[in-house]
Design a protein around this motif. Sequence first.
Motif, mmCIF file in Angstrom:
data_model
loop_
_atom_site.group_PDB
_atom_site.id
_atom_site.type_symbol
_atom_site.label_atom_id
_atom_site.label_comp_id
_atom_site.label_asym_id
_atom_site.label_seq_id
_atom_site.Cartn_x
_atom_site.Cartn_y
_atom_site.Cartn_z
ATOM 1 N N TYR A 37 50.567 52.848 -28.853
ATOM 2 C CA TYR A 37 50.324 51.472 -28.414
ATOM 3 C C TYR A 37 50.538 51.285 -26.917
ATOM 4 N N GLY A 38 51.113 52.289 -26.269
ATOM 5 C CA GLY A 38 51.364 52.175 -24.831
ATOM 6 C C GLY A 38 52.462 51.191 -24.492
ATOM 7 N N VAL A 39 53.500 51.167 -25.326
ATOM 8 C CA VAL A 39 54.631 50.263 -25.090
ATOM 9 C C VAL A 39 55.925 51.067 -25.156
ATOM 10 N N ALA A 40 57.027 50.439 -24.789
ATOM 11 C CA ALA A 40 58.326 51.097 -24.852
ATOM 12 C C ALA A 40 58.788 51.220 -26.306
ATOM 13 N N PRO A 41 59.548 52.251 -26.634
ATOM 14 C CA PRO A 41 60.090 52.379 -27.995
ATOM 15 C C PRO A 41 60.847 51.129 -28.439
ATOM 16 N N GLU A 42 61.545 50.491 -27.512
ATOM 17 C CA GLU A 42 62.294 49.274 -27.849
ATOM 18 C C GLU A 42 61.371 48.172 -28.356
ATOM 19 N N ALA A 43 60.147 48.124 -27.837
ATOM 20 C CA ALA A 43 59.189 47.108 -28.279
ATOM 21 C C ALA A 43 58.761 47.353 -29.725
ATOM 22 N N ILE A 44 58.621 48.624 -30.093
ATOM 23 C CA ILE A 44 58.280 48.961 -31.476
ATOM 24 C C ILE A 44 59.434 48.605 -32.399
ATOM 25 N N ALA A 45 60.653 48.946 -32.000
ATOM 26 C CA ALA A 45 61.820 48.622 -32.817
ATOM 27 C C ALA A 45 61.922 47.108 -33.029
ATOM 28 N N GLU A 46 61.754 46.361 -31.957
ATOM 29 C CA GLU A 46 61.870 44.897 -32.047
ATOM 30 C C GLU A 46 60.791 44.318 -32.951
ATOM 31 N N ALA A 47 59.553 44.776 -32.781
ATOM 32 C CA ALA A 47 58.440 44.237 -33.565
ATOM 33 C C ALA A 47 58.577 44.587 -35.046
ATOM 34 N N THR A 48 58.884 45.850 -35.335
ATOM 35 C CA THR A 48 58.964 46.255 -36.740
ATOM 36 C C THR A 48 60.166 45.638 -37.439
ATOM 37 N N ASN A 49 61.273 45.475 -36.734
ATOM 38 C CA ASN A 49 62.427 44.784 -37.324
ATOM 39 C C ASN A 49 62.079 43.341 -37.654
ATOM 40 N N ALA A 50 61.347 42.683 -36.770
ATOM 41 C CA ALA A 50 60.943 41.295 -37.014
ATOM 42 C C ALA A 50 59.995 41.220 -38.214
ATOM 43 N N ASN A 51 59.123 42.205 -38.356
ATOM 44 C CA ASN A 51 58.201 42.229 -39.491
ATOM 45 C C ASN A 51 58.947 42.417 -40.802
ATOM 46 N N VAL A 52 59.959 43.280 -40.787
ATOM 47 C CA VAL A 52 60.794 43.476 -41.981
ATOM 48 C C VAL A 52 61.499 42.177 -42.351
ATOM 49 N N ALA A 53 62.050 41.507 -41.365
ATOM 50 C CA ALA A 53 62.748 40.244 -41.638
ATOM 51 C C ALA A 53 61.798 39.212 -42.248
ATOM 52 N N ARG A 54 60.580 39.175 -41.746
ATOM 53 C CA ARG A 54 59.603 38.219 -42.233
ATOM 54 C C ARG A 54 59.176 38.523 -43.674
ATOM 55 N N ILE A 55 58.925 39.788 -43.959
ATOM 56 C CA ILE A 55 58.421 40.188 -45.273
ATOM 57 C C ILE A 55 59.527 40.200 -46.328
ATOM 58 N N PHE A 56 60.673 40.777 -45.976
ATOM 59 C CA PHE A 56 61.737 41.019 -46.964
ATOM 60 C C PHE A 56 62.871 40.001 -46.890
ATOM 61 N N GLY A 57 62.929 39.216 -45.832
ATOM 62 C CA GLY A 57 63.969 38.210 -45.698
ATOM 63 C C GLY A 57 65.332 38.771 -45.371
ATOM 64 N N ILE A 58 65.371 40.010 -44.849
ATOM 65 C CA ILE A 58 66.661 40.601 -44.460
ATOM 66 C C ILE A 58 66.515 41.287 -43.114
#
Length: 264
Positions: free
Chosen positions: A243-264
């Motif tokens: 994606y051409g982004v920093a690893p921290e950006a992937i961690a932040e985005a995927t963690n937010a997606n998990v929170a949205r989908i799973f509620g945790i």
Amino acid sequence: MNFIDTHTHLDGEEFREDLPEVVRRAQEAGVSKVFVPAIDLPSVTTVMEVCRQYRGYAYPMIGLHPEEVKADWQEVLSEMKPLLISSLENAAEPSAIAIGEVGLDYYWSREFEQEQLAAFEEQVRWSVETRLPLMIHCRKAQNEMVTLLKKYKEDLPGGVFHCFTGNVHEAEELLQFDRFVLGIGGVLTFKKSHLPEVLPAVVPLDRVVLETDSPYMAPVPMRGKRNESAYVKYVLEKMAESYGVAPEAIAEATNANVARIFGI
């Protein structure tokens, strides 16, 4: 930097000898949570045992894997559903966070094609009823899966299309289910994989989560070895490069997606 492995079979025989070390390595690598799917009736017990042992770190998912669907699928699901409901109602037990691992798999055989479709639809209805997301396994059956899911599109709470390895068209077809995300694992790192091009072309960062499917499909540079949750960092790093982004950006985005989908 912390991130989440949304799919690991830590209850498997492969981890029986060194599970504490596997969990420690995952934690040291930055893995803040792991999600553990059942695949059949006996594995509900082993998944719950692991999630009791690592409560607050390992979270259970309960479902019947398509390759485990046989002629007795109705009997199996009739025994599995009370275990699912009990996990939700008994505060002393870890609560199931998803219906999974469920879906369709016609890779090896279509012997139980109709049984797989019926069992999958029943568990899709569990998702609608309980408001738990789906963890969906699909191999050589995307057309059938999409057709079935469209019947429930407006009612489903969401979920993950586990182990996505498809092309641009297949990604776009799955993204029409706007409360679902794609689970991306070790295949992203494989030399012949087209995912590094497919994902940034059509899949926004708010539609992906990280996974290992350990002990299977270890990413490069661990390919050929037993996979484990610590190795999800290699998937994260390759995704950041793609994606051409920093690893921290992937961690932040995927963690937010998990929170949205799973509620945790």
